[in-house]
Design an enzyme around this catalytic site. Sequence first.
Site, PDB file in Angstrom:
ATOM      1  CE  LYS A  25      -2.152  -0.863   4.062  1.00 41.04           C
ATOM      2  NZ  LYS A  25      -1.523  -1.928   4.366  1.00 41.04           N
TER       3      LYS A  25
ATOM      4  NE  ARG B 261      -3.856  -0.890  10.461  1.00 38.38           N
ATOM      5  CZ  ARG B 261      -2.675  -0.434   9.886  1.00 38.38           C
ATOM      6  NH1 ARG B 261      -2.963   1.130   9.329  1.00 38.38           N
ATOM      7  NH2 ARG B 261      -1.757  -1.050   9.886  1.00 38.38           N
TER       8      ARG B 261
ATOM      9  NE  ARG C 226       7.793  -1.990   6.227  1.00 39.07           N
ATOM     10  CZ  ARG C 226       6.288  -1.635   6.302  1.00 39.07           C
ATOM     11  NH1 ARG C 226       5.639  -1.601   5.319  1.00 39.07           N
ATOM     12  NH2 ARG C 226       5.938  -1.551   7.379  1.00 39.07           N
TER      13      ARG C 226
ATOM     14  NE  ARG D  69       6.569   0.576  10.659  1.00 39.17           N
ATOM     15  CZ  ARG D  69       5.399   0.467  10.058  1.00 39.17           C
ATOM     16  NH1 ARG D  69       5.145   1.086   8.936  1.00 39.17           N
ATOM     17  NH2 ARG D  69       4.249  -0.039  10.697  1.00 39.17           N
TER      18      ARG D  69
ATOM     19  NE  ARG E 190       2.765  -4.060  11.753  1.00 41.98           N
ATOM     20  CZ  ARG E 190       3.574  -3.792  10.713  1.00 41.98           C
ATOM     21  NH1 ARG E 190       4.978  -4.243  11.085  1.00 41.98           N
ATOM     22  NH2 ARG E 190       3.500  -2.936  10.103  1.00 41.98           N
TER      23      ARG E 190
HETATM   24  P1  AMP Z   1       1.165   1.023   9.419  1.00 37.77           P
HETATM   25  O1  AMP Z   1       2.237   1.989   9.403  1.00 37.77           O
HETATM   26  O2  AMP Z   1      -0.205   1.542   8.857  1.00 37.77           O
HETATM   27  O3  AMP Z   1       1.721  -0.415   9.763  1.00 37.77           O
HETATM   28  O4  AMP Z   1       0.420   1.399  10.904  1.00 37.77           O
HETATM   29  C1  AMP Z   1       1.385   1.171  12.153  1.00 37.77           C
HETATM   30  C2  AMP Z   1       0.565   1.078  13.496  1.00 37.77           C
HETATM   31  O5  AMP Z   1      -0.210   2.070  13.785  1.00 37.77           O
HETATM   32  C3  AMP Z   1      -0.307  -0.030  13.368  1.00 37.77           C
HETATM   33  O6  AMP Z   1       0.146  -1.244  13.731  1.00 37.77           O
HETATM   34  C4  AMP Z   1      -1.553   0.414  14.566  1.00 37.77           C
HETATM   35  O7  AMP Z   1      -1.117   0.196  16.038  1.00 37.77           O
HETATM   36  C5  AMP Z   1      -1.251   2.017  14.229  1.00 37.77           C
HETATM   37  N1  AMP Z   1      -2.308   2.290  13.255  1.00 37.77           N
HETATM   38  C6  AMP Z   1      -2.140   2.797  12.117  1.00 37.77           C
HETATM   39  N2  AMP Z   1      -3.327   3.065  11.324  1.00 37.77           N
HETATM   40  C7  AMP Z   1      -4.328   2.657  12.190  1.00 37.77           C
HETATM   41  C8  AMP Z   1      -5.966   2.966  12.383  1.00 37.77           C
HETATM   42  N3  AMP Z   1      -6.413   3.196  10.988  1.00 37.77           N
HETATM   43  N4  AMP Z   1      -6.261   2.356  13.373  1.00 37.77           N
HETATM   44  C9  AMP Z   1      -5.867   1.852  14.485  1.00 37.77           C
HETATM   45  N5  AMP Z   1      -4.551   1.834  14.426  1.00 37.77           N
HETATM   46  C10 AMP Z   1      -3.752   2.530  13.571  1.00 37.77           C
END
Ligand code: AMP
Length: 227
Positions: free
Chosen positions: A17, A96, A135, A168, A179
């Site tokens: 994405k 999400r 990554r 990360r 996750r």
């Molecule tokens: P990402 O960078 O999209 O993988 O997001 C990293 C972390 O941020 C996720 O594992 C969640 O803990 C939090 N997070 C990101 N977007 C959301 C969302 N829309 N709702 C809830 N938690 C989020």
Amino acid sequence: MMRAVRLVFLGPPGAGKGTQAQILLERFGLRQIATGDILRANVARGTELGRKAKAYMDSGDLVPDDVIIGMMEAELTAGAESGAFVESFVLDGFPRTVRQAEALDALLARLHLPLTAVLLFDADRDALIERLTGRWTNPRTGRTYHVAFNPPNVVGIDDEDGGPLVQRPDDTRAVVVDRLSTYDTKTAPLVEYYTRLRMLKRIDGLQPIDAVTAAVLAALDGTDEAA
Ligand code: AMP
């Protein structure tokens, strides 16, 4: 792509994405709104939002809906009011949960900014784990690389802005597994939600980056009626 497109990028972590959102940004100036990037910036700055979010992010769980919905309402409303991105944007990593999707529908209806389409990126579990654990990310821009599949020219340095790349903390194997299961239980129900609304288009995220981009553009060509 001259017309307005407002997209949701849906799919498990590691499905591509963010990579595709960056490409649409570079080629078409489409604004990427990545909730994960916004949250990480808040954690780094030590804001109240960052303090609320950190423990959930570290453990691979979702940040509570109320926190995320409030954050995104502020983000989208400010953008709409300033005219900064009324035309086009990609929501990367939001919504999400079904509750977030319902809140987004209500907000976009209020702002008169209907979504064009929801693109579902998918790849099998082993590929996702391999991609995430290999990554490297530029924390300033959110741009990502992969040690084997998409390496930077110089190890640890972003080709684009010369900034340092980091791994990360939630891209370690243990958190990645959590996750992925969070995705299965809380986010996967959105596939049915957006299928019912006839908005969902599937993209095979297992293909090479260029082929995925071609599939994204082909999917958008089929959305003229929504422009
Ligand atoms: P990402 O960078 O999209 O993988 O997001 C990293 C972390 O941020 C996720 O594992 C969640 O803990 C939090 N997070 C990101 N977007 C959301 C969302 N829309 N709702 C809830 N938690 C989020």
